[in-house]
Design an enzyme around this catalytic site. Sequence first.
Site, PDB file in Angstrom:
ATOM      1  N   SER A  90       0.813  -1.220   0.000  1.00 38.64           N
ATOM      2  CA  SER A  90       0.000   0.000   0.000  1.00 38.64           C
ATOM      3  C   SER A  90       0.844   1.265   0.000  1.00 38.64           C
ATOM      4  O   SER A  90       0.389   2.311  -0.475  1.00 38.64           O
ATOM      5  CB  SER A  90      -0.918   0.015   1.215  1.00 38.64           C
ATOM      6  N   THR A 143      -1.529   4.206   3.347  1.00 38.22           N
ATOM      7  CA  THR A 143      -2.290   4.889   2.287  1.00 38.22           C
ATOM      8  C   THR A 143      -2.485   6.379   2.594  1.00 38.22           C
ATOM      9  O   THR A 143      -2.061   7.226   1.801  1.00 38.22           O
ATOM     10  CB  THR A 143      -3.629   4.178   2.019  1.00 38.22           C
ATOM     11  N   ASP A 306      -5.380   0.213  -4.471  1.00 34.99           N
ATOM     12  CA  ASP A 306      -3.913   0.194  -4.511  1.00 34.99           C
ATOM     13  C   ASP A 306      -3.358  -1.157  -4.943  1.00 34.99           C
ATOM     14  O   ASP A 306      -2.279  -1.256  -5.513  1.00 34.99           O
ATOM     15  CB  ASP A 306      -3.325   0.625  -3.154  1.00 34.99           C
TER      16      ASP A 306
HETATM   17 MG    MG Z   1      -4.344   1.397   3.365  1.00 35.77          MG
HETATM   18 ZN    ZN Z   2      -2.347  -5.325   2.742  1.00 34.76          ZN
END
Ligand code: MG
Ligand code: ZN
Length: 375
Positions: A90, A143, A306
Site C-alpha cells: 500500500s 495509504t 492500490d
Molecule cells: Mg491502506
Molecule cells: Zn495489505
Amino acid sequence: MKKFLHTTVSLFLIIPFVFISCKKKTSTEEAITREVPRPVNVILLIGDGMGLAQVSTTVYFKKDGPSNFQRFEYIGLINSSSADAKITDSAASGTAFACGELTYNGAIGVDTAKQSITNIIEYVSRSGYQTGVVATSSITHATPASFYAHAASRNMNELIATQLTESEVDVFMGGGRKFFENREDGEDMIQRLKDRNFNIYYSLEELPAMDSGKKYGILAAPDGLPPVYQGRGEFLSQATEKTLNYLSGKQQPFFLMVEGSQIDWAGHENNGEYLITEMLDFDRTIGKVMDFAEKNPGTLVIVTADHETGGLALSANSGSGMGANYDEIMPTFSTGGHTSTLLPVFASGPGAEKFAGIYQNNQIYHKIVDLLSLE
Ligand code: MG
Ligand code: ZN
C-alpha cells in the site's frame, strides 16, 4: 442541469472523434482534445485491497438498492506493480497515486533514492486548494500517509504523525491517536496540532458544527478503527459527508482522499463477512460522494484500489460433498497476501473520460494534475 449539459457536450465531442481517430491528428481533433472540461474539486476514493471480485460483492450482497459503483460513467484498469516488485504494497501504490512516481514497497512519499517527492496535497495547496484525508485505519497508516508524509519506511508512525502536524492538510479523520500522544520520543503531537490551529476530537459524535476558518482532526481510535462487523457503524460515510460539507463551505477548490482501509485487512484474514461488510460500507461512502458531486458540478470523482488482497474469487458454495451450488456465492480466497491482478478505476465528472483505458497506477496522479493544470 449542468451534468446533463456535460453529457450532451461530451457526446458531440466523442462522435466526430470516433470517425477520425484512425487518421493522423488533425487540427480539429487537437482543438477537441483541448476542450476537455476541467474539474474544480477532486475526490479520490481508494479501496485498499479492492480488486474486481471485491467490487462485485456490492452487486451480489447489497440488499438496499443497486451498487453505487454502477453510477460511474467511465471505467479503466490499472497495473499496480511497484519499482521493485510485481506485487505492490500500500505504501508504494499510495505513493504512486499521491506523487506520480513508482517507488519501492514500504516507501511513503519518497523515490527509490529515498528522496522526498512532491505529493498532490502539497501541489494543489500552492494554488489555494483546501485538502482533506479520511480513513478507517490510523491516519498515519501507509495509504493516507502517502498523501502528506515523506518517510523511508511505512513503519515510522511517529515521524509520519509529526509530519501531519507540519503538512498542508486542513482536515483529517481516522484513527492513530497513540502515535500523537505518549510517544517514544516524549513529544506531544496533539498539542502541536492545536498550536497549528487544529481543533482535535476523539469521535465523530464530539465534533461540533465545523467552522470554515479552522482546521479539524479526528483521532477516533488508538490505532485502526474497529471493523464494521465489530461495531464501527457508519464512521466512514459520515466522516466523508462532514468533511465534504466543511471543504465545500470554504469557497475554495478542494482535494479529498477517502480510504476504505480495512477491505485489505479482511482480505489478509480471508474473512468473507469482514470483507463484504467493509465493501458495503465503502459503497455507502461512494454513494454519499456521488450525491455530493451531482449537486456540485465541477467535482471529479475517482474510485480505485492500490492492489488486490486475498486473491478473492466469488465461487459457488460447494457444500458438503453434494457438488457446487451455482445459485449460492461463497467468497473464496487463494492467498493471505496481496495479488497483482489489474484493478478497476471508476471515474465521473469533468475529465472522467481520461481515466478509461489500461495504464500504470501512477498515471492517476498525472491525469489529475494534467486536468487541473494549475500554475
Ligand atoms: Mg491502506
Ligand atoms: Zn495489505
